[in-house]
Every structure is written in structure tokens, then in C-alpha cells.
Scaffold this motif. Structure first.
Motif, PDB file in Angstrom:
ATOM      1  N   GLU A  62       1.006  -1.448  -0.180  1.00 58.75           N
ATOM      2  CA  GLU A  62       0.021   0.247  -0.012  1.00 58.75           C
ATOM      3  C   GLU A  62       0.832   1.376   0.149  1.00 58.75           C
ATOM      4  OE1 GLU A  62      -3.479   1.481   3.183  1.00 58.75           O
ATOM      5  OE2 GLU A  62      -3.349  -1.099   1.748  1.00 58.75           O
ATOM      6  N   ILE A  63       0.403   2.493  -1.032  1.00 55.71           N
ATOM      7  CA  ILE A  63       1.079   3.725  -0.515  1.00 55.71           C
ATOM      8  C   ILE A  63      -0.025   4.784  -0.035  1.00 55.71           C
ATOM      9  CG2 ILE A  63       2.415   2.753  -2.986  1.00 55.71           C
ATOM     10  CD1 ILE A  63      -0.202   4.701  -4.075  1.00 55.71           C
ATOM     11  N   ASN A  64       0.532   5.946  -0.087  1.00 50.96           N
ATOM     12  CA  ASN A  64       0.240   7.021   0.930  1.00 50.96           C
ATOM     13  C   ASN A  64      -0.709   7.367  -0.126  1.00 50.96           C
ATOM     14  OD1 ASN A  64      -0.870   8.974   2.397  1.00 50.96           O
ATOM     15  ND2 ASN A  64       0.638   8.642   3.309  1.00 50.96           N
ATOM     16  N   PRO A  65      -1.988   7.845  -1.132  1.00 55.01           N
ATOM     17  CA  PRO A  65      -1.808   8.299  -2.289  1.00 55.01           C
ATOM     18  C   PRO A  65      -2.081  10.114  -2.247  1.00 55.01           C
ATOM     19  CG  PRO A  65      -4.157   7.079  -1.956  1.00 55.01           C
ATOM     20  CD  PRO A  65      -2.676   6.831  -0.548  1.00 55.01           C
ATOM     21  N   ASP A  66      -2.053  10.393  -0.855  1.00 50.27           N
ATOM     22  CA  ASP A  66      -2.023  12.256  -0.573  1.00 50.27           C
ATOM     23  C   ASP A  66      -0.591  12.612  -0.953  1.00 50.27           C
ATOM     24  OD1 ASP A  66      -5.366  11.947   0.429  1.00 50.27           O
ATOM     25  OD2 ASP A  66      -4.038  11.572   2.121  1.00 50.27           O
ATOM     26  N   ARG A  67       0.525  11.555  -0.902  1.00 51.03           N
ATOM     27  CA  ARG A  67       1.687  12.425  -0.614  1.00 51.03           C
ATOM     28  C   ARG A  67       2.839  11.938  -1.991  1.00 51.03           C
ATOM     29  NH1 ARG A  67       4.344  10.087   3.507  1.00 51.03           N
ATOM     30  NH2 ARG A  67       6.242  11.021   2.651  1.00 51.03           N
ATOM     31  N   VAL A  68       1.946  11.468  -3.187  1.00 50.51           N
ATOM     32  CA  VAL A  68       2.450  11.007  -4.872  1.00 50.51           C
ATOM     33  C   VAL A  68       3.143  12.644  -5.082  1.00 50.51           C
ATOM     34  CG1 VAL A  68       2.005  10.244  -6.940  1.00 50.51           C
ATOM     35  CG2 VAL A  68       0.862   8.865  -5.003  1.00 50.51           C
ATOM     36  N   LYS A  69       4.478  12.222  -5.385  1.00 47.96           N
ATOM     37  CA  LYS A  69       4.676  13.806  -6.320  1.00 47.96           C
ATOM     38  C   LYS A  69       4.679  12.994  -7.396  1.00 47.96           C
ATOM     39  CE  LYS A  69       7.645  14.436  -2.755  1.00 47.96           C
ATOM     40  NZ  LYS A  69       8.617  14.979  -1.859  1.00 47.96           N
ATOM     41  N   ALA A  70       4.864  14.169  -8.561  1.00 46.93           N
ATOM     42  CA  ALA A  70       5.279  13.349  -9.877  1.00 46.93           C
ATOM     43  C   ALA A  70       6.313  14.794 -10.265  1.00 46.93           C
ATOM     44  CB  ALA A  70       3.845  13.004 -10.457  1.00 46.93           C
ATOM     45  N   ALA A  71       7.179  14.631 -10.994  1.00 45.69           N
ATOM     46  CA  ALA A  71       8.253  15.406 -11.496  1.00 45.69           C
ATOM     47  C   ALA A  71       8.219  15.085 -13.484  1.00 45.69           C
ATOM     48  CB  ALA A  71       9.241  15.994 -10.818  1.00 45.69           C
ATOM     49  N   LEU A  72       8.336  16.129 -13.964  1.00 45.65           N
ATOM     50  CA  LEU A  72       8.371  15.533 -15.655  1.00 45.65           C
ATOM     51  C   LEU A  72       9.665  16.947 -15.977  1.00 45.65           C
ATOM     52  CD1 LEU A  72       7.046  13.904 -17.919  1.00 45.65           C
ATOM     53  CD2 LEU A  72       5.408  16.373 -18.401  1.00 45.65           C
ATOM     54  N   ALA A  73      10.488  15.829 -16.424  1.00 45.74           N
ATOM     55  CA  ALA A  73      11.963  16.640 -17.040  1.00 45.74           C
ATOM     56  C   ALA A  73      12.502  15.720 -17.584  1.00 45.74           C
ATOM     57  CB  ALA A  73      12.680  16.961 -15.401  1.00 45.74           C
ATOM     58  N   ASP A  74      13.280  16.649 -18.814  1.00 44.13           N
ATOM     59  CA  ASP A  74      13.516  16.613 -20.077  1.00 44.13           C
ATOM     60  C   ASP A  74      13.261  15.100 -20.678  1.00 44.13           C
ATOM     61  OD1 ASP A  74      15.917  18.056 -19.517  1.00 44.13           O
ATOM     62  OD2 ASP A  74      16.987  17.195 -18.395  1.00 44.13           O
ATOM     63  N   GLY A  75      11.602  14.955 -20.300  1.00 39.46           N
ATOM     64  CA  GLY A  75      10.548  14.263 -21.694  1.00 39.46           C
ATOM     65  C   GLY A  75      10.563  12.848 -20.784  1.00 39.46           C
ATOM     66  N   ILE A  76      11.262  13.086 -19.255  1.00 36.30           N
ATOM     67  CA  ILE A  76      11.008  11.751 -18.312  1.00 36.30           C
ATOM     68  C   ILE A  76       9.961  12.154 -17.600  1.00 36.30           C
ATOM     69  CG2 ILE A  76      12.322   9.914 -16.644  1.00 36.30           C
ATOM     70  CD1 ILE A  76      14.125   9.636 -18.220  1.00 36.30           C
ATOM     71  N   LEU A  77       8.849  11.068 -17.045  1.00 34.07           N
ATOM     72  CA  LEU A  77       8.323  11.720 -15.767  1.00 34.07           C
ATOM     73  C   LEU A  77       8.637  10.995 -14.704  1.00 34.07           C
ATOM     74  CD1 LEU A  77       5.041  12.227 -14.699  1.00 34.07           C
ATOM     75  CD2 LEU A  77       4.773  10.315 -15.344  1.00 34.07           C
ATOM     76  N   LYS A  78       8.941  11.278 -13.413  1.00 27.63           N
ATOM     77  CA  LYS A  78       9.243  10.940 -12.310  1.00 27.63           C
ATOM     78  C   LYS A  78       7.526  10.452 -11.394  1.00 27.63           C
ATOM     79  CE  LYS A  78      12.801  10.233  -8.614  1.00 27.63           C
ATOM     80  NZ  LYS A  78      13.877  11.171  -8.285  1.00 27.63           N
ATOM     81  N   VAL A  79       7.063   9.647 -11.081  1.00 31.12           N
ATOM     82  CA  VAL A  79       6.482   9.699  -9.782  1.00 31.12           C
ATOM     83  C   VAL A  79       6.866   8.661  -8.592  1.00 31.12           C
ATOM     84  CG1 VAL A  79       3.914   9.312  -9.358  1.00 31.12           C
ATOM     85  CG2 VAL A  79       4.610   9.592 -12.179  1.00 31.12           C
ATOM     86  N   THR A  80       7.113   9.945  -7.716  1.00 31.77           N
ATOM     87  CA  THR A  80       7.588   9.107  -6.020  1.00 31.77           C
ATOM     88  C   THR A  80       6.091   8.814  -5.358  1.00 31.77           C
ATOM     89  OG1 THR A  80       9.267  10.865  -6.380  1.00 31.77           O
ATOM     90  CG2 THR A  80       9.210   9.808  -4.533  1.00 31.77           C
ATOM     91  N   LEU A  81       6.114   7.521  -4.628  1.00 31.80           N
ATOM     92  CA  LEU A  81       4.734   6.389  -4.301  1.00 31.80           C
ATOM     93  C   LEU A  81       5.915   7.007  -2.723  1.00 31.80           C
ATOM     94  CD1 LEU A  81       4.242   5.007  -7.377  1.00 31.80           C
ATOM     95  CD2 LEU A  81       2.693   6.329  -6.663  1.00 31.80           C
ATOM     96  N   PRO A  82       4.602   7.697  -2.544  1.00 28.11           N
ATOM     97  CA  PRO A  82       5.746   6.829  -0.521  1.00 28.11           C
ATOM     98  C   PRO A  82       4.888   5.854   0.030  1.00 28.11           C
ATOM     99  CG  PRO A  82       4.785   9.362  -0.646  1.00 28.11           C
ATOM    100  CD  PRO A  82       4.347   8.429  -1.907  1.00 28.11           C
ATOM    101  N   LYS A  83       5.543   4.957   0.555  1.00 24.80           N
ATOM    102  CA  LYS A  83       4.819   3.545   0.681  1.00 24.80           C
ATOM    103  C   LYS A  83       3.986   4.464   2.203  1.00 24.80           C
ATOM    104  CE  LYS A  83       8.426   0.460  -0.710  1.00 24.80           C
ATOM    105  NZ  LYS A  83       9.012  -0.798   0.226  1.00 24.80           N
ATOM    106  N   SER A  84       2.897   3.514   2.525  1.00 23.35           N
ATOM    107  CA  SER A  84       2.214   3.562   3.670  1.00 23.35           C
ATOM    108  C   SER A  84       2.922   2.887   4.587  1.00 23.35           C
ATOM    109  CB  SER A  84       0.946   3.024   3.708  1.00 23.35           C
ATOM    110  OG  SER A  84       1.002   2.039   3.927  1.00 23.35           O
ATOM    111  N   GLU A  85       2.770   3.479   6.109  1.00 25.01           N
ATOM    112  CA  GLU A  85       3.612   3.599   7.420  1.00 25.01           C
ATOM    113  C   GLU A  85       3.552   2.280   8.001  1.00 25.01           C
ATOM    114  OE1 GLU A  85       5.207   5.080   9.400  1.00 25.01           O
ATOM    115  OE2 GLU A  85       5.213   6.722   7.839  1.00 25.01           O
ATOM    116  N   LYS A  86       2.189   1.208   7.280  1.00 28.42           N
ATOM    117  CA  LYS A  86       1.726  -0.327   7.072  1.00 28.42           C
ATOM    118  C   LYS A  86       3.198  -0.796   6.332  1.00 28.42           C
ATOM    119  CE  LYS A  86      -2.310  -0.294   6.754  1.00 28.42           C
ATOM    120  NZ  LYS A  86      -4.025  -0.945   5.923  1.00 28.42           N
TER     121      LYS A  86
END
Lengths: 151, 134
Positions: free
Chosen positions: A118-142
Motif C-alpha cells: 500500500e502507498i499513501n496516495p495523498d503524498r504522491v509527487k510527480a515531476a516531468l523533466a527532459d521528457g522523463i516522468l518520475k512519480v514518487t509514491l511514498p509507502k504507507s506506514e504499514k
């Protein structure tokens, strides 16, 4: 028996041989993938191709999306899934343009991925640079690994 | 270009025999669009992950080469779960048939897409030669 096996019903045995070649080809592809470090049978075959990695805190999802603008991208996350959809637009050139090559493709895409924990959907971050998308999905505490101390 | 079409998945094409590579790792051939009009040749290339500093464009004689270097974006402590695409340098060469005005070549890199404008040298206006009978 020998006679029948080698010289009997020609078209039937021909078909068998074609099948054998097909099987051989599949096995070779499988082996090739395995040696190249690609997990066999794990590619989804849906655009965009993604790389998924993890560390202790986060999952990281990366995709190559050259020329896709952030306003044309839609990323949604729930507890264990991420969906990635959007459209790649290639603006039309002037009428006088005569093409030599046209290899870049435009169109819509959408892809869904399931995560193993499981991840924490509220803290998901996405960045788009030089044509590459990077999504950071923080894991939930559990789901985070816990260090267990030995007493 | 139709808008409603879905993009089909396409793997990056690895260059089978890249000439004189001094760095290890796979080498890919970027997807390109090339078109020309009366004044210029325009080349568009998809090079995701290439920054402007790491892109080398070279026009010598009539061979145009484009080389894009990539720095890995992953941190050292990340573990792979699913790897669908590989990361490597982009290399591609073209032979140009037109004479290019080298001084006014223009290259722009925007969000992983290179747009290279190669203006043609203006040719002398065609002149009709009349042959007079002796």
C-alpha cells in the motif's frame, strides 16, 4: 513405421515442422530476454513502458514521455494502484513540409499499474523533466520495513 | 495526425553496431521526423533524458551526427521491481544531400525533443542559356 513417419502424408508433417520452428523461436526469445536481464513475460505491452523501483520509503515510477506536456498528463493514485493517462501531441507543420521520415508517434495512452504494497496516495509527487516522468509514491506506514532488534 | 489513435508500445531500437564507442552500455537510435521545405531541413528527434549540455550535434562534410549522453536518474539504494525500458546513449547519423548554411543552424531541446533546423544554402537563380546557331 519409419516409412510412414518420413514419407507419409506430406502436408501434415510439414505443418508439424512449422510448429516446431515456431516453438523453437519462442524458446529462443524467452532465453534471450532472460539473459538480457528482462523478466520474461512481465512486459505489459502498453504505452508507456515504465520502470518501477523502490527503496525503504518510496516506490519510484519512471516513464519516457518526450514531448508530452504536464497539462496533457493525468496521474491518479489509490491505495495500491497508479493510473497514468494522457495524450502525446505532435503539432502539425506547415503545408509546404515534405517528409523524409516519420517515426515519432502521437496519440492517446492510458496505463494502470498495481503495486505489491500500500502507498499513501495523498503524498504522491510527480515531476516531468527532459521528457522523463518520475512519480514518487511514498509507502504507507504499514508497508514500510521495520527493523527488528534482537534482545 | 489523428488525435483519437492510441499509441502502440514500441521498444527503443538498439544500435547493433555503433562505431567506435568508448563508453560501455547500450546505444539507442532515437525516433526522428525529418521534413524539408524550400528554405530548410527540419529534424525532430525524441531523446528522453538528454540534457542540453550532454547533446552533441556535429555536421562534417555532409554527415550529420547526433549524440546524446544520459546520466542515470536512479539513486544507488533503489531496487528494481519492474524494468521495461533500458537507458542508454542516443546516437544517430544522417547523410544530407543538400548544402547546409552551417552558420545558421539552430538546435532547440524542449522536454526531451530535439528540434534541429538546417537552413539550405540559397542556390543561384536558374539561368536559361540560349544556344545560338553558328
Amino acid at each position: 513405421m519409419m516409412f510412414r513417419r518420413y514419407f507419409g502424408v506430406p502436408d501434415w508433417s510439414f505443418r508439424r515442422r512449422v510448429e516446431e520452428f515456431e516453438n523453437l523461436r519462442k524458446q529462443l526469445n524467452f532465453m534471450n530476454d532472460a539473459f538480457m536481464g528482462v523478466a520474461p513475460g512481465r512486459k505489459a505491452g502498453v504505452f508507456p513502458l515504465v520502470n518501477l523501483t523502490e527503496d525503504k520509503e518510496n516506490y519510484y515510477l519512471r516513464a519516457e514521455l518526450p514531448g508530452v506536456k504536464s497539462e496533457d498528463l493525468d496521474i491518479q493514485a489509490t491505495g495500491t494502484t497508479v493510473s497514468l493517462s494522457g495524450e502525446r501531441k505532435i503539432p502539425a507543420e506547415n503545408d509546404g513540409a515534405k517528409y523524409h521520415r516519420r517515426e515519432r508517434e502521437a496519440g492517446k495512452f492510458s496505463r494502470m499499474m498495481s503495486l505489491s504494497s500500500e502507498i499513501n496516495p495523498d503524498r504522491v509527487k510527480a515531476a516531468l523533466a527532459d521528457g522523463i516522468l518520475k512519480v514518487t509514491l511514498p509507502k504507507s506506514e504499514k508497508a514500510k520495513p521495520k527493523q527488528i532488534s534482537i534482545k | 495526425m489523428t488525435d483519437s489513435k492510441d499509441i502502440q508500445v514500441k521498444e527503443k531500437t538498439e544500435v547493433a553496431n555503433p562505431a567506435e564507442q568508448t563508453k560501455p552500455g547500450p546505444v539507442f537510435s532515437p525516433d526522428v521526423d525529418i521534413f524539408e521545405n524550400d528554405q530548410e531541413i527540419v529534424l525532430l528527434a525524441d531523446m528522453p533524458g538528454v540534457k542540453a549540455d550532454n547533446l552533441n550535434i556535429d555536421l562534417r562534410e555532409n554527415t550529420l551526427s547526433i549524440v546524446g549522453d544520459i546520466s542515470p536518474s536512479e539513486n544507488a539504494d533503489e531496487e528494481d521491481i519492474l524494468i521495461e525500458y533500458e537507458i542508454g546513449r542516443f546516437v544517430r547519423q544522417f547523410t544530407l544531400s543538400e548544402i547546409i548554411d552551417q552558420g545558421s543552424i539552430n538546435a532547440k531541446l524542449d522536454n526531451g525533443v530535439l528540434r534541429l533546423t538546417l537552413p539550405k544554402v540559397k542556390k543561384a537563380a536558374p539561368r536559361k542559356i540560349t544556344v545560338s546557331a553558328a
